[in-house]
Design a protein around this motif. Sequence first.
Motif, short mmCIF file in Angstrom:
data_model
loop_
_atom_site.label_atom_id
_atom_site.label_comp_id
_atom_site.label_asym_id
_atom_site.label_seq_id
_atom_site.Cartn_x
_atom_site.Cartn_y
_atom_site.Cartn_z
N CYS A 83 0.88 -1.16 0.00
CA CYS A 83 0.00 0.00 0.00
C CYS A 83 0.92 1.21 0.00
O CYS A 83 1.96 1.19 0.63
CB CYS A 83 -0.86 -0.03 1.26
N THR A 84 0.55 2.24 -0.71
CA THR A 84 1.37 3.45 -0.65
C THR A 84 0.80 4.40 0.38
O THR A 84 -0.41 4.54 0.52
CB THR A 84 1.44 4.17 -2.01
N LEU A 85 1.70 5.01 1.12
CA LEU A 85 1.33 6.04 2.09
C LEU A 85 1.71 7.38 1.49
O LEU A 85 2.83 7.56 1.01
CB LEU A 85 2.08 5.83 3.40
N ARG A 86 0.80 8.31 1.51
CA ARG A 86 1.07 9.65 0.99
C ARG A 86 0.88 10.65 2.12
O ARG A 86 0.10 10.41 3.03
CB ARG A 86 0.12 9.96 -0.16
N PRO A 87 1.58 11.78 2.05
CA PRO A 87 1.37 12.79 3.08
C PRO A 87 -0.11 13.13 3.20
O PRO A 87 -0.81 13.24 2.19
CB PRO A 87 2.16 13.99 2.58
N SER A 88 -0.59 13.25 4.41
CA SER A 88 -2.03 13.49 4.62
C SER A 88 -2.48 14.81 4.00
O SER A 88 -3.65 14.97 3.68
CB SER A 88 -2.36 13.45 6.10
N SER A 89 -1.56 15.72 3.78
CA SER A 89 -1.92 17.01 3.19
C SER A 89 -1.90 16.98 1.66
O SER A 89 -2.30 17.94 1.02
CB SER A 89 -0.95 18.09 3.67
N ALA A 90 -1.44 15.87 1.07
CA ALA A 90 -1.33 15.77 -0.39
C ALA A 90 -2.70 15.54 -1.03
O ALA A 90 -3.58 14.90 -0.45
CB ALA A 90 -0.40 14.63 -0.77
#
Length: 84
Positions: free
Chosen positions: A63-70
């Motif tokens: 799973c990819t994690l992305r910055p929550s603000s992205a």
Amino acid sequence: MSKRRPAQTTVIRAAPRQTYRAGCGREWQVVSAEPDLAYTEQAFPECPTCPHRVEPDGGPPFCTLRPSSAAHPFAGLAGLKLPD
């Protein structure tokens, strides 16, 4: 007589903690400067059926994690106009 220079001090700053969000909405606090991270543990019961799961050829699913603000990865397509 020479003047003594003051000793220089090196300041090392810790990398900031950033909140990363998975496709399922779970969040992790990570110290990193990466734009996105691959999360490979798949530790939750719904992971095998998650629509955000990536299954590469020759590697473990992740799973990819992305910055929550992205913005959502496909947000740029929202304004796409196709020719008639």
